[in-house]
Enzyme design. Structure first.
Site, PDB file in Angstrom:
ATOM      1  N   GLU A  38      -5.485  -3.133 -14.620  1.00 32.11           N
ATOM      2  CA  GLU A  38      -4.084  -2.850 -14.908  1.00 32.11           C
ATOM      3  C   GLU A  38      -3.246  -4.117 -14.964  1.00 32.11           C
ATOM      4  O   GLU A  38      -3.461  -5.038 -14.170  1.00 32.11           O
ATOM      5  CB  GLU A  38      -3.583  -2.031 -13.714  1.00 32.11           C
ATOM      6  CG  GLU A  38      -2.974  -0.731 -14.077  1.00 32.11           C
ATOM      7  CD  GLU A  38      -2.606   0.043 -12.829  1.00 32.11           C
ATOM      8  OE1 GLU A  38      -3.518   0.624 -12.214  1.00 32.11           O
ATOM      9  OE2 GLU A  38      -1.432   0.051 -12.478  1.00 32.11           O
ATOM     10  N   CYS A  64       2.520  -9.100 -14.522  1.00 30.51           N
ATOM     11  CA  CYS A  64       1.755  -9.054 -13.284  1.00 30.51           C
ATOM     12  C   CYS A  64       0.286  -8.876 -13.657  1.00 30.51           C
ATOM     13  O   CYS A  64      -0.084  -7.892 -14.290  1.00 30.51           O
ATOM     14  CB  CYS A  64       2.247  -7.896 -12.423  1.00 30.51           C
ATOM     15  SG  CYS A  64       1.350  -7.709 -10.888  1.00 30.51           S
ATOM     16  N   CYS A  89     -10.805  -4.058  -5.173  1.00 25.19           N
ATOM     17  CA  CYS A  89     -10.485  -5.126  -4.218  1.00 25.19           C
ATOM     18  C   CYS A  89     -11.185  -4.839  -2.904  1.00 25.19           C
ATOM     19  O   CYS A  89     -11.308  -3.680  -2.496  1.00 25.19           O
ATOM     20  CB  CYS A  89      -8.972  -5.182  -4.000  1.00 25.19           C
ATOM     21  SG  CYS A  89      -8.449  -6.512  -2.892  1.00 25.19           S
ATOM     22  N   CYS A 121      -6.474  -3.593   2.631  1.00 20.78           N
ATOM     23  CA  CYS A 121      -5.171  -3.437   3.287  1.00 20.78           C
ATOM     24  C   CYS A 121      -4.857  -1.948   3.412  1.00 20.78           C
ATOM     25  O   CYS A 121      -5.037  -1.187   2.452  1.00 20.78           O
ATOM     26  CB  CYS A 121      -4.075  -4.144   2.498  1.00 20.78           C
ATOM     27  SG  CYS A 121      -4.333  -5.931   2.403  1.00 20.78           S
ATOM     28  N   CYS A 165      -2.520  -0.115   0.706  1.00 15.86           N
ATOM     29  CA  CYS A 165      -2.594  -0.486  -0.713  1.00 15.86           C
ATOM     30  C   CYS A 165      -3.519   0.431  -1.520  1.00 15.86           C
ATOM     31  O   CYS A 165      -4.604   0.784  -1.062  1.00 15.86           O
ATOM     32  CB  CYS A 165      -3.078  -1.935  -0.815  1.00 15.86           C
ATOM     33  SG  CYS A 165      -3.199  -2.535  -2.497  1.00 15.86           S
ATOM     34  N   GLY A 212      -6.636  -6.910  -6.857  1.00 17.16           N
ATOM     35  CA  GLY A 212      -7.568  -7.994  -6.529  1.00 17.16           C
ATOM     36  C   GLY A 212      -6.935  -9.064  -5.678  1.00 17.16           C
ATOM     37  O   GLY A 212      -5.711  -9.133  -5.544  1.00 17.16           O
ATOM     38  N   GLU A 213      -7.788  -9.889  -5.084  1.00 20.09           N
ATOM     39  CA  GLU A 213      -7.318 -11.009  -4.276  1.00 20.09           C
ATOM     40  C   GLU A 213      -7.641 -12.295  -5.053  1.00 20.09           C
ATOM     41  O   GLU A 213      -8.793 -12.700  -5.162  1.00 20.09           O
ATOM     42  CB  GLU A 213      -8.021 -10.982  -2.906  1.00 20.09           C
ATOM     43  CG  GLU A 213      -7.850 -12.227  -2.068  1.00 20.09           C
ATOM     44  CD  GLU A 213      -6.408 -12.725  -1.948  1.00 20.09           C
ATOM     45  OE1 GLU A 213      -5.489 -11.927  -1.692  1.00 20.09           O
ATOM     46  OE2 GLU A 213      -6.200 -13.940  -2.123  1.00 20.09           O
ATOM     47  N   SER A 235       1.240 -12.679   1.414  1.00 23.31           N
ATOM     48  CA  SER A 235       1.482 -11.294   1.827  1.00 23.31           C
ATOM     49  C   SER A 235       1.337 -11.236   3.335  1.00 23.31           C
ATOM     50  O   SER A 235       0.230 -11.263   3.857  1.00 23.31           O
ATOM     51  CB  SER A 235       0.453 -10.364   1.168  1.00 23.31           C
ATOM     52  OG  SER A 235       0.648 -10.379  -0.216  1.00 23.31           O
ATOM     53  N   LEU A 236       2.451 -11.180   4.024  1.00 21.94           N
ATOM     54  CA  LEU A 236       2.425 -11.273   5.485  1.00 21.94           C
ATOM     55  C   LEU A 236       2.413  -9.873   6.123  1.00 21.94           C
ATOM     56  O   LEU A 236       1.492  -9.522   6.840  1.00 21.94           O
ATOM     57  CB  LEU A 236       3.640 -12.089   5.952  1.00 21.94           C
ATOM     58  CG  LEU A 236       3.583 -12.625   7.364  1.00 21.94           C
ATOM     59  CD1 LEU A 236       2.411 -13.577   7.546  1.00 21.94           C
ATOM     60  CD2 LEU A 236       4.896 -13.338   7.703  1.00 21.94           C
ATOM     61  N   ASN A 270       5.907   1.350  -2.261  1.00 20.64           N
ATOM     62  CA  ASN A 270       5.632   2.367  -3.279  1.00 20.64           C
ATOM     63  C   ASN A 270       4.630   3.337  -2.689  1.00 20.64           C
ATOM     64  O   ASN A 270       3.503   2.941  -2.398  1.00 20.64           O
ATOM     65  CB  ASN A 270       4.986   1.721  -4.512  1.00 20.64           C
ATOM     66  CG  ASN A 270       6.020   1.126  -5.430  1.00 20.64           C
ATOM     67  OD1 ASN A 270       7.044   1.732  -5.715  1.00 20.64           O
ATOM     68  ND2 ASN A 270       5.751  -0.079  -5.894  1.00 20.64           N
ATOM     69  N   CYS A 326       0.738  -0.519  -7.161  1.00 22.36           N
ATOM     70  CA  CYS A 326      -0.325  -1.353  -7.718  1.00 22.36           C
ATOM     71  C   CYS A 326      -1.626  -0.570  -7.768  1.00 22.36           C
ATOM     72  O   CYS A 326      -2.050   0.015  -6.777  1.00 22.36           O
ATOM     73  CB  CYS A 326      -0.538  -2.570  -6.834  1.00 22.36           C
ATOM     74  SG  CYS A 326       0.992  -3.243  -6.193  1.00 22.36           S
TER      75      CYS A 326
HETATM   76  N1  SAH Z   1      -4.259  -9.646  -2.991  1.00 18.73           N
HETATM   77  C1  SAH Z   1      -3.034 -10.335  -3.241  1.00 18.73           C
HETATM   78  C2  SAH Z   1      -2.358  -9.970  -4.542  1.00 18.73           C
HETATM   79  C3  SAH Z   1      -2.336  -8.529  -4.942  1.00 18.73           C
HETATM   80  S1  SAH Z   1      -1.301  -7.436  -3.985  1.00 18.73           S
HETATM   81  C4  SAH Z   1      -2.085 -10.193  -2.087  1.00 18.73           C
HETATM   82  O1  SAH Z   1      -2.432  -9.505  -1.124  1.00 18.73           O
HETATM   83  O2  SAH Z   1      -1.038 -10.820  -2.091  1.00 18.73           O
HETATM   84  C5  SAH Z   1       0.344  -7.916  -4.406  1.00 18.73           C
HETATM   85  C6  SAH Z   1       1.392  -7.505  -3.385  1.00 18.73           C
HETATM   86  O3  SAH Z   1       1.658  -6.102  -3.440  1.00 18.73           O
HETATM   87  C7  SAH Z   1       0.971  -7.786  -1.956  1.00 18.73           C
HETATM   88  O4  SAH Z   1       2.041  -8.318  -1.222  1.00 18.73           O
HETATM   89  C8  SAH Z   1       0.610  -6.400  -1.475  1.00 18.73           C
HETATM   90  O5  SAH Z   1       0.600  -6.343  -0.092  1.00 18.73           O
HETATM   91  C9  SAH Z   1       1.682  -5.558  -2.140  1.00 18.73           C
HETATM   92  N2  SAH Z   1       1.421  -4.128  -2.171  1.00 18.73           N
HETATM   93  C10 SAH Z   1       0.233  -3.492  -2.141  1.00 18.73           C
HETATM   94  N3  SAH Z   1       0.410  -2.151  -2.168  1.00 18.73           N
HETATM   95  C11 SAH Z   1       1.731  -1.929  -2.223  1.00 18.73           C
HETATM   96  C12 SAH Z   1       2.536  -0.752  -2.274  1.00 18.73           C
HETATM   97  N4  SAH Z   1       1.988   0.455  -2.291  1.00 18.73           N
HETATM   98  N5  SAH Z   1       3.887  -0.904  -2.312  1.00 18.73           N
HETATM   99  C13 SAH Z   1       4.446  -2.134  -2.332  1.00 18.73           C
HETATM  100  N6  SAH Z   1       3.733  -3.279  -2.303  1.00 18.73           N
HETATM  101  C14 SAH Z   1       2.392  -3.182  -2.237  1.00 18.73           C
END
Ligand code: SAH
Length: 348
Positions: free
Chosen positions: A90, A103, A110, A114, A117, A160-161, A215-216, A291, A334
């Site tokens: 996507e 994006c 992935c 998390c 996610c 993905g990371e 992403s903290l 989201n 995402c």
């Molecule tokens: N793996 C990388 C990049 C992809 S995720 C990372 O972790 O940064 C991109 C961002 O979207 C990250 O900050 C992730 O934590 C956030 N994200 C994932 N799921 C989400 C959701 N449902 N709503 C809002 N942000 C989300």
């Protein structure tokens, strides 16, 4: 078949040489791909027929096929693409007042897992090639070409990371950033990582001018490792040390992403801990509305609750913004579009 989008400008010149042609042929091919944005070898009219036939026998151009497109009333457009081996990925185009941003996904599925996610609902199937990342940007740029519009920004924040696919990521970035490629300025490119510490060191030492976002999502180790398993391998104190190293090596502002999850990481004590953690860093916190994802129980906070958190950060001298939501009327989270397609039994 390998795509020509896998090659950086220099590699394309070397490729030409490896066929016994002048390096300049590589330059011409690159022009066709990124200036003219052709997808057919026969359109490369300043190459001889023989040259085109040799290229055709060894390489493809565009490795992706558009499967589905969803357009939101705010202009956000989601693209579902299929690779040659039938994997789905996507990409999202977002409209901001400063320009249009894409994006990009870096992997199929992935492995980071998390808790909140949608992307991690399916394990990583494979890394995307640099050409498949380039193609996501080019395909969307080609749509914009129809109205003489252009992409101005890239964020690697799709499925993905990116730091788990580091080499391909860096090759991709070089091509989209290159003057003779898409020429998107490095300061308009952001890579987001969940915190793969060794790659943060590599990225710091590469001294590119790309932006880094972390992403903290939690201000302490106990909570962070609950939400983000990567934090077990790379604990918060090691992550912060790597981030300080990045700060020393690169005179750039760092972005921290923080999804506000209701009742989980949104309390006043979390804001205060976060401020303490970021003290002394050239940091900026992006507070992200969550989201919702069907398969997950997490809830987003309301805007006024986010404001309370924001005010506490400000009081503690941390710069922050609350991210505006985009594409609420389409599968916004995402990886959601891909997941929904997989549920229908299509693709992998
Ligand atoms: N793996 C990388 C990049 C992809 S995720 C990372 O972790 O940064 C991109 C961002 O979207 C990250 O900050 C992730 O934590 C956030 N994200 C994932 N799921 C989400 C959701 N449902 N709503 C809002 N942000 C989300």
């Amino acid at each position: 078949m390998q795509s020509l989008y896998d090659f950086t400008y220099e590699q394309m010149r070397d490729l030409a040489e490896s066929f016994g042609w002048k390096k300049f042929r590589g330059h011409q091919i690159f022009q066709w791909l990124y200036r003219e944005r052709v997808t057919d070898f026969d359109a490369m009219t300043n190459l001889s027929k023989d040259t085109r036939e040799i290229l055709k026998a060894h390489y493809s151009i565009d490795p992706l096929r558009l499967v589905r497109k969803q357009v939101s009333h705010d202009g956000t457009t989601k693209f579902l693409f299929a690779t040659e081996d039938g994997s789905l990925l996507e990409s999202v185009m977002m409209v901001f007042d400063y320009g249009k941003s894409v994006c990009v996904s870096s992997q199929v599925g992935c492995n980071m897992g998390c808790a909140f996610c949608a992307s991690g609902l399916t394990k990583k199937k494979r890394d995307l090639t640099s050409g498949e990342m380039v193609a996501q940007v080019l395909k969307i740029q080609r749509e914009l070409d129809k109205t003489n519009d252009r992409l101005s920004h890239i964020v690697v924040m799709g499925t993905g990371e990116p730091f788990d696919n580091y080499e391909n990521l860096m090759t991709f970035l070089e091509t989209v950033n290159h003057d003779r490629g898409l020429g998107i300025g490095s300061r308009h490119i952001t890579v987001s990582t969940c915190g793969i510490v060794p790659r943060i060191y590599d990225f710091s030492k590469a001294h590119t001018q790309y932006n880094l976002a972390i992403s903290l999502h939690a201000p302490n180790q106990a909570l962070r490792q609950e939400l983000m398993p990567v934090s077990k391998a790379y604990p918060l104190d090691e992550l912060m040390e790597a981030i300080r190293f990045y700060g020393q090596e690169n005179n750039r502002r760092l972005t921290f992403e923080y999804i506000l999850l209701k009742g989980v990481n949104d309390q006043p004590e979390h804001a205060r801990q976060l401020a303490k953690l970021l003290k002394g860093l050239n940091a900026y916190v992006n507070l992200i509305p969550y989201n919702s994802v069907d398969e997950k129980q997490f809830k987003s906070v309301k805007h006024d609750e986010a404001m309370v958190f924001y005010d506490l950060l400000m009081k503690n001298h941390v710069r922050a913004t609350i991210r505006k939501e985009h594409g609420q009327d389409i599968d916004a989270a995402c990886g959601q579009l891909r997941i929904n397609e997989l549920k229908k039994g299509n693709g992998q």
